[in-house]
Motif scaffolding. Structure first.
Motif, PDB file in Angstrom:
ATOM      1  N   HIS A 220       0.839  -1.198   0.000  1.00 19.10           N
ATOM      2  CA  HIS A 220       0.000   0.000   0.000  1.00 19.10           C
ATOM      3  C   HIS A 220       0.880   1.256   0.000  1.00 19.10           C
ATOM      4  CE1 HIS A 220      -3.505  -2.503   0.285  1.00 19.10           C
ATOM      5  NE2 HIS A 220      -3.005  -3.110   1.354  1.00 19.10           N
ATOM      6  N   ASN A 221       0.289   2.398   0.263  1.00 21.01           N
ATOM      7  CA  ASN A 221       0.991   3.669   0.053  1.00 21.01           C
ATOM      8  C   ASN A 221       2.324   3.758   0.782  1.00 21.01           C
ATOM      9  OD1 ASN A 221      -0.572   5.542  -1.705  1.00 21.01           O
ATOM     10  ND2 ASN A 221      -2.198   5.089  -0.258  1.00 21.01           N
TER      11      ASN A 221
ATOM     12  N   VAL B  72       4.894   1.380  -0.830  1.00 21.77           N
ATOM     13  CA  VAL B  72       5.273   1.824  -2.173  1.00 21.77           C
ATOM     14  C   VAL B  72       6.165   3.060  -2.102  1.00 21.77           C
ATOM     15  CG1 VAL B  72       4.375   2.814  -4.315  1.00 21.77           C
ATOM     16  CG2 VAL B  72       3.309   0.777  -3.325  1.00 21.77           C
TER      17      VAL B  72
ATOM     18  N   ASP C  80      -1.115  -8.327  -6.250  1.00 19.90           N
ATOM     19  CA  ASP C  80      -0.902  -7.061  -6.954  1.00 19.90           C
ATOM     20  C   ASP C  80      -0.564  -5.948  -5.965  1.00 19.90           C
ATOM     21  OD1 ASP C  80      -1.839  -7.777  -9.774  1.00 19.90           O
ATOM     22  OD2 ASP C  80      -3.606  -8.322  -8.591  1.00 19.90           O
ATOM     23  N   ILE C  81      -0.110  -4.830  -6.525  1.00 21.45           N
ATOM     24  CA  ILE C  81       0.037  -3.603  -5.751  1.00 21.45           C
ATOM     25  C   ILE C  81      -1.353  -3.157  -5.301  1.00 21.45           C
ATOM     26  CG2 ILE C  81       0.657  -1.156  -5.905  1.00 21.45           C
ATOM     27  CD1 ILE C  81       3.065  -2.987  -5.680  1.00 21.45           C
TER      28      ILE C  81
ATOM     29  N   SER D  21      -4.843  -1.464  -4.400  1.00 22.77           N
ATOM     30  CA  SER D  21      -5.723  -0.601  -5.198  1.00 22.77           C
ATOM     31  C   SER D  21      -5.836   0.806  -4.629  1.00 22.77           C
ATOM     32  CB  SER D  21      -7.116  -1.230  -5.290  1.00 22.77           C
ATOM     33  OG  SER D  21      -7.679  -1.401  -3.993  1.00 22.77           O
TER      34      SER D  21
ATOM     35  N   VAL E 211      -3.334   2.627  -3.557  1.00 19.59           N
ATOM     36  CA  VAL E 211      -2.097   3.397  -3.742  1.00 19.59           C
ATOM     37  C   VAL E 211      -2.404   4.645  -4.560  1.00 19.59           C
ATOM     38  CG1 VAL E 211       0.180   3.377  -4.853  1.00 19.59           C
ATOM     39  CG2 VAL E 211      -0.580   1.409  -3.505  1.00 19.59           C
ATOM     40  N   LYS E 212      -1.798   5.762  -4.194  1.00 18.64           N
ATOM     41  CA  LYS E 212      -2.037   7.045  -4.854  1.00 18.64           C
ATOM     42  C   LYS E 212      -1.911   6.907  -6.372  1.00 18.64           C
ATOM     43  CE  LYS E 212       0.962   8.515  -1.868  1.00 18.64           C
ATOM     44  NZ  LYS E 212       1.898   9.275  -0.977  1.00 18.64           N
ATOM     45  N   TYR E 213      -2.893   7.461  -7.083  1.00 18.91           N
ATOM     46  CA  TYR E 213      -3.011   7.196  -8.520  1.00 18.91           C
ATOM     47  C   TYR E 213      -1.814   7.689  -9.322  1.00 18.91           C
ATOM     48  CZ  TYR E 213      -4.517  12.089  -8.840  1.00 18.91           C
ATOM     49  OH  TYR E 213      -4.574  13.454  -8.763  1.00 18.91           O
TER      50      TYR E 213
ATOM     51  N   LYS F   6       1.067   4.757  -8.375  1.00 21.67           N
ATOM     52  CA  LYS F   6       0.864   3.351  -8.727  1.00 21.67           C
ATOM     53  C   LYS F   6       1.548   2.963 -10.047  1.00 21.67           C
ATOM     54  CE  LYS F   6      -2.811  -0.133  -8.350  1.00 21.67           C
ATOM     55  NZ  LYS F   6      -2.827  -0.835  -9.634  1.00 21.67           N
TER      56      LYS F   6
ATOM     57  N   GLU G   9       4.645   0.075 -10.492  1.00 20.52           N
ATOM     58  CA  GLU G   9       4.384  -1.051 -11.392  1.00 20.52           C
ATOM     59  C   GLU G   9       5.402  -1.100 -12.527  1.00 20.52           C
ATOM     60  OE1 GLU G   9      -0.438  -1.582 -10.747  1.00 20.52           O
ATOM     61  OE2 GLU G   9       0.304  -0.243 -12.333  1.00 20.52           O
TER      62      GLU G   9
END
Length: 322
Positions: A166-167, A170, A191-192, A194, A196-198, A201, A205
Protein backbone atom coordinates in the motif's frame (compact mmCIF):
# COMPACT_ATOMS: atom_id res chain seq x y z
CA UNK A 1 -4.41 17.07 40.91
CA UNK A 2 -5.93 19.28 38.20
CA UNK A 3 -9.30 21.03 38.44
CA UNK A 4 -12.20 19.43 36.58
CA UNK A 5 -12.63 20.24 32.88
CA UNK A 6 -15.83 20.11 30.87
CA UNK A 7 -13.97 18.15 28.19
CA UNK A 8 -10.69 16.24 28.24
CA UNK A 9 -9.38 15.24 24.80
CA UNK A 10 -6.98 12.32 24.51
CA UNK A 11 -4.77 12.90 21.46
CA UNK A 12 -3.41 16.08 19.89
CA UNK A 13 -3.74 15.09 16.23
CA UNK A 14 -5.81 17.02 13.68
CA UNK A 15 -9.14 15.66 14.99
CA UNK A 16 -8.17 16.24 18.62
CA UNK A 17 -7.30 19.83 17.73
CA UNK A 18 -10.63 20.16 15.91
CA UNK A 19 -12.45 19.02 19.05
CA UNK A 20 -10.56 21.58 21.12
CA UNK A 21 -11.46 24.38 18.68
CA UNK A 22 -15.15 23.45 18.91
CA UNK A 23 -15.02 23.21 22.70
CA UNK A 24 -13.37 26.61 22.99
CA UNK A 25 -15.92 28.22 20.68
CA UNK A 26 -18.71 26.64 22.73
CA UNK A 27 -17.31 28.20 25.91
CA UNK A 28 -16.39 24.87 27.48
CA UNK A 29 -13.30 24.33 29.60
CA UNK A 30 -11.07 21.75 27.95
CA UNK A 31 -7.59 20.27 27.79
CA UNK A 32 -5.78 18.11 25.22
CA UNK A 33 -3.41 15.43 26.52
CA UNK A 34 -0.91 14.30 23.87
CA UNK A 35 1.78 11.63 24.37
CA UNK A 36 4.18 13.29 21.91
CA UNK A 37 4.45 16.56 20.03
CA UNK A 38 1.60 18.44 18.34
CA UNK A 39 0.11 16.16 15.64
CA UNK A 40 2.60 13.51 16.70
CA UNK A 41 1.48 10.94 14.12
CA UNK A 42 1.98 13.37 11.24
CA UNK A 43 5.41 14.24 12.61
CA UNK A 44 6.36 10.56 12.35
CA UNK A 45 5.24 10.27 8.73
CA UNK A 46 7.98 9.94 6.06
CA UNK A 47 9.83 13.21 5.50
CA UNK A 48 8.75 13.64 1.89
CA UNK A 49 5.20 12.30 2.12
CA UNK A 50 2.50 13.94 0.01
CA UNK A 51 -1.11 13.70 1.16
CA UNK A 52 -3.74 12.08 -1.03
CA UNK A 53 -6.21 14.84 -0.12
CA UNK A 54 -6.21 18.47 -1.16
CA UNK A 55 -5.44 21.09 1.47
CA UNK A 56 -9.01 22.33 1.88
CA UNK A 57 -10.12 18.81 2.86
CA UNK A 58 -7.54 18.79 5.66
CA UNK A 59 -8.71 22.07 7.19
CA UNK A 60 -10.10 22.13 10.73
CA UNK A 61 -12.13 24.72 12.56
CA UNK A 62 -12.78 26.75 9.38
CA UNK A 63 -9.13 27.83 9.39
CA UNK A 64 -7.82 28.05 5.78
CA UNK A 65 -4.98 25.69 4.84
CA UNK A 66 -2.90 27.35 2.12
CA UNK A 67 -0.62 24.97 0.22
CA UNK A 68 1.80 25.65 -2.65
CA UNK A 69 0.70 22.49 -4.46
CA UNK A 70 -2.81 21.01 -4.82
CA UNK A 71 -1.83 18.16 -2.49
CA UNK A 72 0.09 19.32 0.57
CA UNK A 73 3.24 17.76 1.94
CA UNK A 74 4.08 16.63 5.45
CA UNK A 75 6.03 19.85 6.27
CA UNK A 76 3.09 21.97 5.09
CA UNK A 77 0.66 19.98 7.25
CA UNK A 78 2.91 20.29 10.31
CA UNK A 79 3.16 24.04 9.73
CA UNK A 80 -0.60 24.37 9.37
CA UNK A 81 -1.68 22.36 12.42
CA UNK A 82 1.04 23.87 14.62
CA UNK A 83 -0.06 27.38 13.65
CA UNK A 84 -3.69 26.49 14.36
CA UNK A 85 -2.77 25.24 17.84
CA UNK A 86 -0.56 28.22 18.68
CA UNK A 87 -2.63 31.02 17.12
CA UNK A 88 -5.78 29.81 18.88
CA UNK A 89 -3.87 29.32 22.14
CA UNK A 90 -5.23 25.82 22.54
CA UNK A 91 -4.71 24.23 25.94
CA UNK A 92 -2.43 21.33 24.99
CA UNK A 93 -0.33 19.24 27.38
CA UNK A 94 2.46 17.62 25.34
CA UNK A 95 4.69 14.60 26.02
CA UNK A 96 2.17 13.30 28.54
CA UNK A 97 0.49 9.94 27.97
CA UNK A 98 -2.97 8.96 29.18
CA UNK A 99 -2.82 5.53 30.82
CA UNK A 100 -6.28 5.15 32.39
CA UNK A 101 -9.78 6.65 32.20
CA UNK A 102 -11.86 5.75 35.26
CA UNK A 103 -15.48 6.67 36.18
CA UNK A 104 -15.63 8.63 39.41
CA UNK A 105 -18.83 10.05 40.92
CA UNK A 106 -20.44 11.40 37.75
CA UNK A 107 -17.21 12.38 36.06
CA UNK A 108 -14.00 10.74 34.92
CA UNK A 109 -10.58 10.60 36.51
CA UNK A 110 -7.90 10.52 33.84
CA UNK A 111 -4.51 9.18 34.86
CA UNK A 112 -1.46 10.25 32.86
CA UNK A 113 2.29 9.78 33.11
CA UNK A 114 2.46 13.19 34.81
CA UNK A 115 -0.60 13.35 37.06
CA UNK A 116 -4.37 13.16 37.41
CA UNK A 117 -7.16 15.12 35.71
CA UNK A 118 -10.91 15.25 36.28
CA UNK A 119 -13.36 15.79 33.44
CA UNK A 120 -17.11 15.61 32.93
CA UNK A 121 -16.63 14.38 29.34
CA UNK A 122 -13.76 12.54 27.65
CA UNK A 123 -13.02 12.46 23.92
CA UNK A 124 -10.63 9.75 22.72
CA UNK A 125 -8.98 10.81 19.45
CA UNK A 126 -5.85 8.70 19.57
CA UNK A 127 -5.66 7.61 15.93
CA UNK A 128 -3.95 4.32 15.08
CA UNK A 129 -0.28 5.03 14.30
CA UNK A 130 1.34 4.20 17.63
CA UNK A 131 1.14 0.39 17.63
CA UNK A 132 2.47 -1.49 14.57
CA UNK A 133 1.04 -4.80 13.42
CA UNK A 134 3.89 -7.22 14.04
CA UNK A 135 5.06 -9.95 11.69
CA UNK A 136 5.44 -12.48 14.50
CA UNK A 137 8.48 -14.10 12.87
CA UNK A 138 12.02 -14.86 14.13
CA UNK A 139 14.33 -11.87 13.97
CA UNK A 140 11.65 -9.17 13.95
CA UNK A 141 13.21 -7.59 17.04
CA UNK A 142 16.61 -7.05 15.36
CA UNK A 143 17.76 -3.40 15.12
CA UNK A 144 17.76 -3.64 11.31
CA UNK A 145 13.94 -3.95 11.30
CA UNK A 146 11.65 -0.92 11.42
CA UNK A 147 7.89 -0.44 11.20
CA UNK A 148 8.33 3.32 10.71
CA UNK A 149 9.93 4.57 7.51
CA UNK A 150 11.37 8.09 7.65
CA UNK A 151 14.17 9.05 5.24
CA UNK A 152 15.50 7.19 2.16
CA UNK A 153 19.08 8.51 2.40
CA UNK A 154 19.79 6.16 5.30
CA UNK A 155 19.36 3.12 3.01
CA UNK A 156 21.64 4.16 0.13
CA UNK A 157 23.61 1.23 -1.41
CA UNK A 158 21.99 -1.27 0.98
CA UNK A 159 19.97 -4.44 0.39
CA UNK A 160 16.49 -3.46 1.57
CA UNK A 161 13.34 -5.54 1.92
CA UNK A 162 10.07 -3.60 2.00
CA UNK A 163 7.02 -5.51 3.25
CA UNK A 164 3.60 -4.40 2.05
CA UNK A 165 1.79 -3.18 -1.06
CA UNK A 166 0.00 0.00 0.00
CA UNK A 167 0.99 3.67 0.05
CA UNK A 168 3.58 3.55 2.82
CA UNK A 169 5.32 0.50 1.38
CA UNK A 170 5.27 1.82 -2.17
CA UNK A 171 6.66 5.19 -1.08
CA UNK A 172 9.44 3.47 0.87
CA UNK A 173 10.32 1.21 -2.04
CA UNK A 174 10.44 3.99 -4.64
CA UNK A 175 12.28 6.50 -2.50
CA UNK A 176 14.95 4.11 -1.24
CA UNK A 177 15.43 2.73 -4.78
CA UNK A 178 16.01 6.25 -6.07
CA UNK A 179 18.61 6.85 -3.37
CA UNK A 180 20.59 3.81 -4.50
CA UNK A 181 19.18 0.95 -2.43
CA UNK A 182 18.70 -2.52 -3.88
CA UNK A 183 15.01 -3.01 -3.11
CA UNK A 184 12.98 -6.20 -2.83
CA UNK A 185 9.26 -5.96 -2.05
CA UNK A 186 7.51 -8.85 -0.30
CA UNK A 187 3.76 -8.72 -0.89
CA UNK A 188 1.11 -11.09 0.45
CA UNK A 189 -1.41 -10.40 -2.30
CA UNK A 190 -1.12 -10.77 -6.08
CA UNK A 191 -0.90 -7.06 -6.95
CA UNK A 192 0.04 -3.60 -5.75
CA UNK A 193 -2.75 -2.27 -3.53
CA UNK A 194 -5.72 -0.60 -5.20
CA UNK A 195 -5.62 2.31 -2.73
CA UNK A 196 -2.10 3.40 -3.74
CA UNK A 197 -2.04 7.04 -4.85
CA UNK A 198 -3.01 7.20 -8.52
CA UNK A 199 0.06 9.18 -9.54
CA UNK A 200 2.39 6.71 -7.78
CA UNK A 201 0.86 3.35 -8.73
CA UNK A 202 2.07 3.36 -12.39
CA UNK A 203 5.56 4.33 -11.18
CA UNK A 204 6.00 1.32 -8.89
CA UNK A 205 4.38 -1.05 -11.39
CA UNK A 206 6.78 0.09 -14.12
CA UNK A 207 9.81 -0.17 -11.82
CA UNK A 208 8.80 -3.74 -10.97
CA UNK A 209 8.17 -4.58 -14.62
CA UNK A 210 11.60 -3.35 -15.70
CA UNK A 211 13.29 -5.10 -12.76
CA UNK A 212 14.59 -1.98 -11.02
CA UNK A 213 12.59 -3.03 -7.95
CA UNK A 214 12.27 -6.77 -7.32
CA UNK A 215 8.85 -7.90 -6.12
CA UNK A 216 7.68 -11.25 -4.75
CA UNK A 217 3.88 -11.43 -4.89
CA UNK A 218 1.76 -13.96 -3.00
CA UNK A 219 4.74 -14.21 -0.68
CA UNK A 220 5.68 -13.62 2.95
CA UNK A 221 8.79 -13.08 5.01
CA UNK A 222 9.39 -16.03 7.33
CA UNK A 223 12.66 -15.21 9.13
CA UNK A 224 15.12 -12.33 9.54
CA UNK A 225 18.81 -12.65 10.33
CA UNK A 226 21.69 -10.18 10.52
CA UNK A 227 22.72 -10.49 6.87
CA UNK A 228 19.83 -12.27 5.14
CA UNK A 229 16.11 -13.04 5.18
CA UNK A 230 13.94 -16.02 4.23
CA UNK A 231 10.93 -15.56 1.94
CA UNK A 232 8.15 -18.04 1.28
CA UNK A 233 7.30 -17.60 -2.42
CA UNK A 234 5.05 -19.42 -4.91
CA UNK A 235 8.28 -20.98 -6.24
CA UNK A 236 9.30 -22.22 -2.82
CA UNK A 237 11.40 -20.85 0.03
CA UNK A 238 14.31 -18.58 -0.87
CA UNK A 239 17.04 -16.76 1.06
CA UNK A 240 18.36 -13.37 -0.06
CA UNK A 241 21.02 -10.98 1.20
CA UNK A 242 19.61 -8.21 3.37
CA UNK A 243 20.79 -5.21 5.38
CA UNK A 244 17.47 -3.64 6.43
CA UNK A 245 13.79 -4.58 6.61
CA UNK A 246 11.11 -1.87 6.33
CA UNK A 247 7.92 -3.58 7.51
CA UNK A 248 4.98 -1.46 6.36
CA UNK A 249 2.44 -3.89 7.79
CA UNK A 250 0.02 -1.32 9.15
CA UNK A 251 -0.89 -0.16 12.63
CA UNK A 252 -3.70 -0.50 15.16
CA UNK A 253 -5.45 1.70 17.73
CA UNK A 254 -4.62 1.53 21.42
CA UNK A 255 -7.26 -1.08 22.23
CA UNK A 256 -5.92 -1.47 25.76
CA UNK A 257 -6.83 2.12 26.62
CA UNK A 258 -10.32 1.68 25.16
CA UNK A 259 -10.92 -1.54 27.07
CA UNK A 260 -9.65 -0.12 30.36
CA UNK A 261 -12.08 2.78 29.89
CA UNK A 262 -14.93 0.26 29.57
CA UNK A 263 -15.59 0.74 25.85
CA UNK A 264 -17.04 -2.39 24.24
CA UNK A 265 -15.23 -3.87 21.23
CA UNK A 266 -16.68 -6.26 18.67
CA UNK A 267 -15.72 -9.92 18.99
CA UNK A 268 -14.49 -10.25 15.40
CA UNK A 269 -11.05 -9.39 14.02
CA UNK A 270 -12.05 -5.78 13.31
CA UNK A 271 -12.49 -5.04 17.04
CA UNK A 272 -14.89 -2.21 16.26
CA UNK A 273 -15.58 0.05 19.26
CA UNK A 274 -19.18 0.69 20.23
CA UNK A 275 -20.39 4.25 19.61
CA UNK A 276 -23.40 6.17 18.35
CA UNK A 277 -22.56 7.54 14.87
CA UNK A 278 -24.90 10.50 15.39
CA UNK A 279 -23.33 11.71 18.66
CA UNK A 280 -20.04 9.71 18.70
CA UNK A 281 -20.80 8.73 22.31
CA UNK A 282 -19.65 5.23 23.29
CA UNK A 283 -21.40 2.70 25.51
CA UNK A 284 -19.73 4.55 28.41
CA UNK A 285 -21.74 7.70 29.19
CA UNK A 286 -19.93 10.92 28.22
CA UNK A 287 -16.95 9.14 26.65
CA UNK A 288 -16.74 9.89 22.93
CA UNK A 289 -14.62 8.66 20.03
CA UNK A 290 -13.31 10.86 17.22
CA UNK A 291 -11.30 10.15 14.09
CA UNK A 292 -9.54 7.00 12.92
CA UNK A 293 -9.94 5.18 16.24
CA UNK A 294 -13.63 4.69 15.40
CA UNK A 295 -12.73 2.09 12.76
CA UNK A 296 -10.94 -0.38 15.01
CA UNK A 297 -8.62 -2.54 12.89
CA UNK A 298 -10.29 -1.22 9.74
CA UNK A 299 -7.97 1.76 9.65
CA UNK A 300 -8.80 2.74 6.06
CA UNK A 301 -12.35 3.90 6.82
CA UNK A 302 -11.72 7.16 8.64
CA UNK A 303 -9.36 9.95 7.57
CA UNK A 304 -8.90 13.61 8.50
CA UNK A 305 -11.24 14.77 5.75
CA UNK A 306 -14.21 12.52 6.60
CA UNK A 307 -13.94 12.71 10.41
CA UNK A 308 -13.56 16.46 10.91
CA UNK A 309 -17.30 16.67 11.60
CA UNK A 310 -16.87 14.36 14.61
CA UNK A 311 -15.80 17.44 16.57
CA UNK A 312 -19.05 19.26 15.80
CA UNK A 313 -21.15 16.18 16.61
CA UNK A 314 -19.45 15.65 19.96
CA UNK A 315 -19.43 19.22 21.20
CA UNK A 316 -22.99 19.74 19.91
CA UNK A 317 -24.15 16.72 21.92
CA UNK A 318 -22.33 17.92 25.04
CA UNK A 319 -23.88 21.40 24.75
CA UNK A 320 -27.38 20.01 24.15
CA UNK A 321 -27.11 17.86 27.27
CA UNK A 322 -25.50 20.42 29.54
Amino acid sequence: MNAAFDVLIVGGGPIGLACALEAKRAGLSYVIIEKGCVVNSLYNYPLYMTFFSTSERLEIGNVPFVSINPKPTRPEALEYYRRVAISHELNVKLFEEVTQVTPNAGEYTVTTTKGLYHARHVVIATGFYDIPNLLQIPGENLPKVTHYYKDPHFYATQDVVVIGAHNSAVDAALETYRKGARVTMVIRQADIGSRVKYWVKPDIENRIKEGSVKAWFNSSLTAIREREVDIDTPNGAITIANDFVIAMTGYQPNFSLLEKAGIALSDDNLRLPAYNPITMETNMPRIYLAGVVCGGMNTHVWFIENSRDHAEKIIGHIKNNA
